[in-house]
Design a protein around this motif. Structure first.
Motif, PDB file in Angstrom:
ATOM      1  N   ILE A   1       1.008  -0.958  -0.095  1.00  0.00           N
ATOM      2  CA  ILE A   1      -0.274  -0.108   0.045  1.00  0.00           C
ATOM      3  C   ILE A   1       0.568   1.225  -0.055  1.00  0.00           C
ATOM      4  O   ILE A   1       1.572   1.143   0.768  1.00  0.00           O
ATOM      5  CB  ILE A   1      -0.639  -0.139   1.368  1.00  0.00           C
ATOM      6  N   HIS A   2       0.917   1.914  -0.644  1.00  0.00           N
ATOM      7  CA  HIS A   2       1.338   3.092  -1.197  1.00  0.00           C
ATOM      8  C   HIS A   2       0.684   4.614  -1.510  1.00  0.00           C
ATOM      9  O   HIS A   2       0.964   5.147  -0.880  1.00  0.00           O
ATOM     10  CB  HIS A   2       2.643   3.104  -1.776  1.00  0.00           C
ATOM     11  N   THR A   3      -0.355   3.925  -1.582  1.00  0.00           N
ATOM     12  CA  THR A   3      -1.154   5.576  -1.994  1.00  0.00           C
ATOM     13  C   THR A   3      -2.526   5.297  -1.130  1.00  0.00           C
ATOM     14  O   THR A   3      -2.786   4.501  -0.863  1.00  0.00           O
ATOM     15  CB  THR A   3      -1.572   5.746  -3.302  1.00  0.00           C
ATOM     16  N   PHE A   4      -2.926   6.443  -1.059  1.00  0.00           N
ATOM     17  CA  PHE A   4      -4.660   6.327  -0.984  1.00  0.00           C
ATOM     18  C   PHE A   4      -5.506   5.288  -1.527  1.00  0.00           C
ATOM     19  O   PHE A   4      -7.052   4.702  -0.971  1.00  0.00           O
ATOM     20  CB  PHE A   4      -5.263   7.292  -0.055  1.00  0.00           C
ATOM     21  N   ASN A   5      -4.967   5.523  -2.967  1.00  0.00           N
ATOM     22  CA  ASN A   5      -6.087   4.322  -4.033  1.00  0.00           C
ATOM     23  C   ASN A   5      -6.161   3.201  -3.303  1.00  0.00           C
ATOM     24  O   ASN A   5      -7.097   2.609  -3.269  1.00  0.00           O
ATOM     25  CB  ASN A   5      -5.530   5.497  -5.274  1.00  0.00           C
ATOM     26  N   ASP A   6      -4.152   2.603  -3.296  1.00  0.00           N
ATOM     27  CA  ASP A   6      -3.807   1.844  -3.312  1.00  0.00           C
ATOM     28  C   ASP A   6      -4.536   0.893  -2.004  1.00  0.00           C
ATOM     29  O   ASP A   6      -5.447  -0.277  -1.613  1.00  0.00           O
ATOM     30  CB  ASP A   6      -2.322   1.593  -2.411  1.00  0.00           C
ATOM     31  N   LEU A   7      -4.838   1.694  -1.152  1.00  0.00           N
ATOM     32  CA  LEU A   7      -5.812   1.307   0.733  1.00  0.00           C
ATOM     33  C   LEU A   7      -7.395   1.337   0.094  1.00  0.00           C
ATOM     34  O   LEU A   7      -7.703   0.423   0.888  1.00  0.00           O
ATOM     35  CB  LEU A   7      -5.387   3.157   1.623  1.00  0.00           C
TER      36      LEU A   7
ATOM     37  N   ASN B   1      -2.422   1.463  10.092  1.00  0.00           N
ATOM     38  CA  ASN B   1      -1.263   1.619  10.317  1.00  0.00           C
ATOM     39  C   ASN B   1      -0.667   2.803   9.127  1.00  0.00           C
ATOM     40  O   ASN B   1      -0.024   3.427   9.697  1.00  0.00           O
ATOM     41  CB  ASN B   1      -0.654   0.127  10.404  1.00  0.00           C
ATOM     42  N   PHE B   2      -1.536   2.207   8.177  1.00  0.00           N
ATOM     43  CA  PHE B   2      -0.732   2.697   6.984  1.00  0.00           C
ATOM     44  C   PHE B   2      -1.922   4.640   6.992  1.00  0.00           C
ATOM     45  O   PHE B   2      -1.143   5.490   6.926  1.00  0.00           O
ATOM     46  CB  PHE B   2      -1.569   1.985   5.811  1.00  0.00           C
ATOM     47  N   CYS B   3      -3.044   5.061   7.885  1.00  0.00           N
ATOM     48  CA  CYS B   3      -3.150   6.381   8.411  1.00  0.00           C
ATOM     49  C   CYS B   3      -2.451   6.522   9.335  1.00  0.00           C
ATOM     50  O   CYS B   3      -2.497   8.135   9.012  1.00  0.00           O
ATOM     51  CB  CYS B   3      -4.640   6.280   8.884  1.00  0.00           C
ATOM     52  N   SER B   4      -1.922   6.208  10.102  1.00  0.00           N
ATOM     53  CA  SER B   4      -1.570   7.160  11.330  1.00  0.00           C
ATOM     54  C   SER B   4      -0.264   7.065  10.279  1.00  0.00           C
ATOM     55  O   SER B   4       0.505   8.180  10.893  1.00  0.00           O
ATOM     56  CB  SER B   4      -1.062   6.621  12.769  1.00  0.00           C
ATOM     57  N   ASN B   5       0.607   6.910   9.717  1.00  0.00           N
ATOM     58  CA  ASN B   5       1.597   7.232   9.379  1.00  0.00           C
ATOM     59  C   ASN B   5       1.443   7.883   8.450  1.00  0.00           C
ATOM     60  O   ASN B   5       2.704   8.495   7.606  1.00  0.00           O
ATOM     61  CB  ASN B   5       2.581   5.951   8.433  1.00  0.00           C
ATOM     62  N   ASN B   6       0.132   8.400   7.671  1.00  0.00           N
ATOM     63  CA  ASN B   6       0.467   9.147   6.510  1.00  0.00           C
ATOM     64  C   ASN B   6      -0.719  10.362   7.119  1.00  0.00           C
ATOM     65  O   ASN B   6      -1.171  10.407   6.055  1.00  0.00           O
ATOM     66  CB  ASN B   6      -0.205   7.879   5.442  1.00  0.00           C
ATOM     67  N   TYR B   7      -0.739  10.331   8.340  1.00  0.00           N
ATOM     68  CA  TYR B   7      -2.019  11.338   8.473  1.00  0.00           C
ATOM     69  C   TYR B   7      -1.810  12.708   8.107  1.00  0.00           C
ATOM     70  O   TYR B   7      -2.663  14.083   7.716  1.00  0.00           O
ATOM     71  CB  TYR B   7      -2.602  11.824   9.798  1.00  0.00           C
ATOM     72  N   LEU B   8      -0.010  12.984   7.214  1.00  0.00           N
ATOM     73  CA  LEU B   8       0.201  14.644   6.951  1.00  0.00           C
ATOM     74  C   LEU B   8      -0.231  14.735   5.738  1.00  0.00           C
ATOM     75  O   LEU B   8      -1.018  15.444   5.205  1.00  0.00           O
ATOM     76  CB  LEU B   8       1.263  14.605   7.207  1.00  0.00           C
ATOM     77  N   ASN B   9      -0.398  13.139   4.767  1.00  0.00           N
ATOM     78  CA  ASN B   9      -0.789  13.106   3.604  1.00  0.00           C
ATOM     79  C   ASN B   9      -1.772  13.606   3.496  1.00  0.00           C
ATOM     80  O   ASN B   9      -2.429  13.959   2.598  1.00  0.00           O
ATOM     81  CB  ASN B   9      -0.004  11.954   2.653  1.00  0.00           C
ATOM     82  N   VAL B  10      -2.609  12.766   4.346  1.00  0.00           N
ATOM     83  CA  VAL B  10      -4.191  12.810   4.012  1.00  0.00           C
ATOM     84  C   VAL B  10      -4.918  14.145   4.412  1.00  0.00           C
ATOM     85  O   VAL B  10      -5.907  14.724   3.234  1.00  0.00           O
ATOM     86  CB  VAL B  10      -4.816  12.145   5.909  1.00  0.00           C
TER      87      VAL B  10
END
Ligand code: PHE
Length: 328
Positions: A18-24, A74-83
């Motif tokens: 999972i690299h992107t929110f699309n992947d997610l 995990n993905f969301c908490s590692n990427n919340y800045l991107n959110v």
């Protein structure tokens, strides 16, 4: 049970990139999707599993589901800045704090009194602020021509003066007694209204607490005990004086003074409920007796908090209001 298939799904969850929110989103649909999601398909299959294996099978599927959810989390908490970039917010800006208020001093005293009376078996009821003449006056043995109607002049809501803002909480006694069979012990606290000029010691509206207790053999000594309990719980050890007085709805009646800064201060009225009042609410006074007391909350709070002017309660000055905590 298809162990192989489950092991494969487990591996797939683990290694899914999972690299992107699309992947997610794709990942979520693949495993947790309602119709075609692999976990749901496995769950639907539970009906084909032999009964002795059902439990363990269910556990395994739930384990898989947890793994999927963890990966998403995990993905969301590692990427919340991107959110935040995606939805155009900046999570690094400090939040706006909404100030937590404090309880109004009158409410603090109110709840303290409710607490005290719950502890000795009273129930709490609310009354009506808009009353009719009968509940506020006549049933309490205050006929139309009675002089105490002058002292308790109030705001009338219709021309014939039959509907009014209650002048005291004693009207709650009438409402309650009419609808309940003794024995009972009841407390009520609320606003009352009088036609008074606003000054440091009086207002057109104030709060009263009313307590009443009806049973066989309730006596004046029960009343005294209850008054002592109320005053001593609020003020600690203070001197109390019972002064003979008159209320149309109690006999005998007394006013209670407490010694405060070397002065006797009148703080409440009380007495044994007049048999005429009991008759008005269809309670047999040959069998039942009772007492009642009424006390002004503003006056109590003045003494407890050492305040000089009751107008301060209603000015909504935050500097005043925020000084109070429910401990006193
Ligand atoms: N209702 C009275 C008043 O407002 C107080 C009171 C209540 C007196 C109960 C006796 C018994 O002044």
């Amino acid at each position: 049970m298809d162990d192989n298939r489950i092991a494969l799904i487990k591996e797939e969850i683990k290694h899914y990139n999972i690299h992107t929110f699309n992947d997610l989103e794709k990942f979520r649909i693949k495993f947790l999707g309602r119709k075609q999601g692999l976990i749901n398909i496995l769950l639907k299959n539970i009906k084909n599993i032999p009964i002795e294996n059902k439990k363990i099978y269910g556990k395994i599927i739930n384990g898989l589901k947890k793994k999927v959810q963890e990966k998403i989390k995990n993905f969301c908490s590692n990427n919340y800045l991107n959110v935040s970039k995606m939805v155009d917010i900046d999570p690094t800006i400090p939040g706006k704090f909404s100030e937590i208020g404090s309880m109004h001093p009158l409410s603090i005293i109110k709840y303290k009194i409710i607490d005290m009376f719950m502890n000795i078996g009273y129930s709490y009821v609310d009354g009506l602020e808009i009353e009719d003449d009968w509940h506020n006056f006549t049933a309490l043995n205050i006929p139309v021509s009675h002089p105490s109607r002058d002292i308790q002049d109030t705001f009338f809501l219709c021309k014939d003066k039959s509907i009014l803002l209650r002048t005291h909480t004693s009207s709650v006694q009438i409402r309650y007694m009419k609808n309940h069979i003794p024995p009972f012990r009841v407390l009520s606290i609320g606003k009352v209204y009088r036609n008074e000029t606003i000054s440091s010691r009086s207002n057109f509206m104030f709060h009263q607490a009313e307590g009443f207790y009806i049973d066989k053999k309730v006596s004046f000594s029960d009343l005294k005990q209850t008054v002592h309990y109320l005053i001593h719980s609020l003020f600690g050890k203070v001197k109390i004086r019972f002064r003979p007085s008159y209320f149309p709805f109690t006999v005998p009646s007394a006013e209670i003074d407490i010694l405060y800064n070397n002065d006797w201060l009148e703080i409440m009225g009380c007495g044994m409920i007049d048999p005429i009042v009991l008759k008005n609410v269809d309670i047999n006074s040959e069998i039942y007796t009772g007492f009642a007391f009424g006390v002004g909350i503003e006056r109590l709070a003045l003494m407890i908090y050492n305040l000089k002017d009751i107008r301060i309660y209603f000015e909504n000055d935050i500097r005043f209001l925020k000084q109070f905590t429910s401990e006193f």
